[in-house]
Design a protein around this motif. Structure first.
Motif, PDB file in Angstrom:
ATOM      1  N   VAL A  46       0.844  -1.201   0.000  1.00 56.67           N
ATOM      2  CA  VAL A  46       0.000   0.000   0.000  1.00 56.67           C
ATOM      3  C   VAL A  46       0.876   1.247   0.000  1.00 56.67           C
ATOM      4  O   VAL A  46       0.630   2.201  -0.755  1.00 56.67           O
ATOM      5  CB  VAL A  46      -0.965   0.006   1.213  1.00 56.67           C
ATOM      6  N   ALA A  47       1.908   1.258   0.822  1.00 62.26           N
ATOM      7  CA  ALA A  47       2.810   2.419   0.888  1.00 62.26           C
ATOM      8  C   ALA A  47       3.455   2.669  -0.466  1.00 62.26           C
ATOM      9  O   ALA A  47       3.514   3.810  -0.929  1.00 62.26           O
ATOM     10  CB  ALA A  47       3.878   2.197   1.957  1.00 62.26           C
ATOM     11  N   ALA A  48       3.913   1.615  -1.119  1.00 63.37           N
ATOM     12  CA  ALA A  48       4.559   1.769  -2.430  1.00 63.37           C
ATOM     13  C   ALA A  48       3.572   2.276  -3.476  1.00 63.37           C
ATOM     14  O   ALA A  48       3.929   3.085  -4.335  1.00 63.37           O
ATOM     15  CB  ALA A  48       5.161   0.433  -2.868  1.00 63.37           C
ATOM     16  N   ARG A  49       2.325   1.835  -3.383  1.00 65.50           N
ATOM     17  CA  ARG A  49       1.315   2.233  -4.373  1.00 65.50           C
ATOM     18  C   ARG A  49       0.814   3.663  -4.152  1.00 65.50           C
ATOM     19  O   ARG A  49       0.610   4.406  -5.109  1.00 65.50           O
ATOM     20  CB  ARG A  49       0.143   1.251  -4.326  1.00 65.50           C
ATOM     21  N   LEU A  50       0.666   4.076  -2.904  1.00 70.14           N
ATOM     22  CA  LEU A  50       0.012   5.353  -2.618  1.00 70.14           C
ATOM     23  C   LEU A  50       0.932   6.470  -2.130  1.00 70.14           C
ATOM     24  O   LEU A  50       0.547   7.635  -2.215  1.00 70.14           O
ATOM     25  CB  LEU A  50      -1.083   5.139  -1.562  1.00 70.14           C
ATOM     26  N   PHE A  51       2.087   6.127  -1.608  1.00 68.02           N
ATOM     27  CA  PHE A  51       2.892   7.136  -0.920  1.00 68.02           C
ATOM     28  C   PHE A  51       4.339   7.211  -1.400  1.00 68.02           C
ATOM     29  O   PHE A  51       5.229   7.599  -0.635  1.00 68.02           O
ATOM     30  CB  PHE A  51       2.854   6.893   0.594  1.00 68.02           C
ATOM     31  N   THR A  52       4.586   6.877  -2.633  1.00 67.48           N
ATOM     32  CA  THR A  52       5.944   6.914  -3.183  1.00 67.48           C
ATOM     33  C   THR A  52       6.607   8.260  -2.898  1.00 67.48           C
ATOM     34  O   THR A  52       6.041   9.313  -3.164  1.00 67.48           O
ATOM     35  CB  THR A  52       5.914   6.651  -4.699  1.00 67.48           C
ATOM     36  N   GLY A  53       7.813   8.183  -2.320  1.00 67.04           N
ATOM     37  CA  GLY A  53       8.609   9.377  -2.072  1.00 67.04           C
ATOM     38  C   GLY A  53       8.271  10.152  -0.813  1.00 67.04           C
ATOM     39  O   GLY A  53       9.021  11.047  -0.433  1.00 67.04           O
ATOM     40  N   ARG A  54       7.185   9.829  -0.140  1.00 64.66           N
ATOM     41  CA  ARG A  54       6.821  10.554   1.092  1.00 64.66           C
ATOM     42  C   ARG A  54       7.813  10.192   2.189  1.00 64.66           C
ATOM     43  O   ARG A  54       8.170   9.027   2.357  1.00 64.66           O
ATOM     44  CB  ARG A  54       5.411  10.197   1.558  1.00 64.66           C
ATOM     45  N   ASP A  55       8.228  11.187   2.955  1.00 61.04           N
ATOM     46  CA  ASP A  55       9.176  10.922   4.035  1.00 61.04           C
ATOM     47  C   ASP A  55       8.601  11.284   5.410  1.00 61.04           C
ATOM     48  O   ASP A  55       9.334  11.389   6.390  1.00 61.04           O
ATOM     49  CB  ASP A  55      10.496  11.649   3.796  1.00 61.04           C
ATOM     50  N   ASP A  56       7.291  11.454   5.470  1.00 60.12           N
ATOM     51  CA  ASP A  56       6.653  11.832   6.736  1.00 60.12           C
ATOM     52  C   ASP A  56       5.648  10.781   7.206  1.00 60.12           C
ATOM     53  O   ASP A  56       4.701  11.090   7.913  1.00 60.12           O
ATOM     54  CB  ASP A  56       5.954  13.185   6.598  1.00 60.12           C
ATOM     55  N   LEU A  57       5.898   9.520   6.829  1.00 63.84           N
ATOM     56  CA  LEU A  57       4.969   8.446   7.177  1.00 63.84           C
ATOM     57  C   LEU A  57       5.439   7.658   8.392  1.00 63.84           C
ATOM     58  O   LEU A  57       6.632   7.401   8.561  1.00 63.84           O
ATOM     59  CB  LEU A  57       4.816   7.471   6.008  1.00 63.84           C
ATOM     60  N   LEU A  58       4.472   7.272   9.198  1.00 61.48           N
ATOM     61  CA  LEU A  58       4.702   6.386  10.321  1.00 61.48           C
ATOM     62  C   LEU A  58       3.843   5.146  10.139  1.00 61.48           C
ATOM     63  O   LEU A  58       2.788   5.191   9.506  1.00 61.48           O
ATOM     64  CB  LEU A  58       4.305   7.061  11.635  1.00 61.48           C
ATOM     65  N   VAL A  59       4.285   4.055  10.721  1.00 60.13           N
ATOM     66  CA  VAL A  59       3.483   2.838  10.799  1.00 60.13           C
ATOM     67  C   VAL A  59       3.058   2.681  12.249  1.00 60.13           C
ATOM     68  O   VAL A  59       3.899   2.631  13.150  1.00 60.13           O
ATOM     69  CB  VAL A  59       4.281   1.596  10.356  1.00 60.13           C
ATOM     70  N   LEU A  60       1.757   2.656  12.459  1.00 64.63           N
ATOM     71  CA  LEU A  60       1.206   2.421  13.794  1.00 64.63           C
ATOM     72  C   LEU A  60       0.822   0.951  13.889  1.00 64.63           C
ATOM     73  O   LEU A  60      -0.013   0.475  13.111  1.00 64.63           O
ATOM     74  CB  LEU A  60      -0.034   3.286  14.042  1.00 64.63           C
ATOM     75  N   ASP A  61       1.447   0.225  14.792  1.00 67.11           N
ATOM     76  CA  ASP A  61       1.082  -1.163  15.063  1.00 67.11           C
ATOM     77  C   ASP A  61      -0.026  -1.108  16.108  1.00 67.11           C
ATOM     78  O   ASP A  61       0.223  -0.713  17.260  1.00 67.11           O
ATOM     79  CB  ASP A  61       2.263  -1.951  15.601  1.00 67.11           C
ATOM     80  N   VAL A  62      -1.226  -1.460  15.707  1.00 70.09           N
ATOM     81  CA  VAL A  62      -2.404  -1.309  16.555  1.00 70.09           C
ATOM     82  C   VAL A  62      -2.858  -2.674  17.064  1.00 70.09           C
ATOM     83  O   VAL A  62      -3.122  -3.587  16.271  1.00 70.09           O
ATOM     84  CB  VAL A  62      -3.562  -0.635  15.771  1.00 70.09           C
ATOM     85  N   ASP A  63      -2.939  -2.806  18.376  1.00 68.01           N
ATOM     86  CA  ASP A  63      -3.469  -4.012  19.003  1.00 68.01           C
ATOM     87  C   ASP A  63      -4.991  -3.861  19.032  1.00 68.01           C
ATOM     88  O   ASP A  63      -5.532  -3.049  19.776  1.00 68.01           O
ATOM     89  CB  ASP A  63      -2.911  -4.152  20.419  1.00 68.01           C
ATOM     90  N   THR A  64      -5.666  -4.636  18.198  1.00 68.40           N
ATOM     91  CA  THR A  64      -7.122  -4.490  18.067  1.00 68.40           C
ATOM     92  C   THR A  64      -7.858  -4.828  19.358  1.00 68.40           C
ATOM     93  O   THR A  64      -8.965  -4.347  19.573  1.00 68.40           O
ATOM     94  CB  THR A  64      -7.666  -5.346  16.911  1.00 68.40           C
TER      95      THR A  64
END
Length: 118
Positions: A46-64
């Motif tokens: 998803v990141a590669a498809r939608l956010f190419t080149g963005r450098d302000d992204l975080l991944v939140l690991d969410v415990d459902t």
């Protein structure tokens, strides 16, 4: 064992959510849910498809299991048919068990690596 899903967040949005006591991605107001991925591989695609080149992204690991009752997770098909978890409400900060930076590869901006968030 906790059930973890992965949400791509812009750093500024996550920091605002921390200050407010709950995180609300723009999609919650626009579409009624927060997008997530069921595993890291799906999240990186998803990141590669939608956010190419963005450098302000975080991944939140969410415990459902730690999400509030009024923020249910429903796994639904996208237009492609691939199943994605959607969070139908805000994410409380204590349900986020890890935050990582998504760093674009300088030689291939569509490729990301994960790093500890500052």
């Amino acid at each position: 064992m906790p059930s973890i899903i992965y949400h791509l967040a812009f750093r500024a949005d996550w920091e605002a959510g921390l200050a407010a006591g709950e995180y609300r991605a723009p999609s919650l107001a626009e579409e009624g849910f927060i997008h997530a991925s069921g595993d890291e591989e799906q999240m990186l695609r998803v990141a590669a498809r939608l956010f190419t080149g963005r450098d302000d992204l975080l991944v939140l690991d969410v415990d459902t299991d730690k999400l509030p009752e009024d923020s249910p997770v429903i796994r639904e098909p996208a237009r492609s048919g691939e199943i994605f978890p959607h969070v139908y409400g805000p994410i409380n900060p204590n349900s986020v068990v890890r935050v990582r930076a998504l760093v674009p590869d300088a030689s291939d901006p569509g490729t990301f690596t994960l790093a500890d968030a500052d």
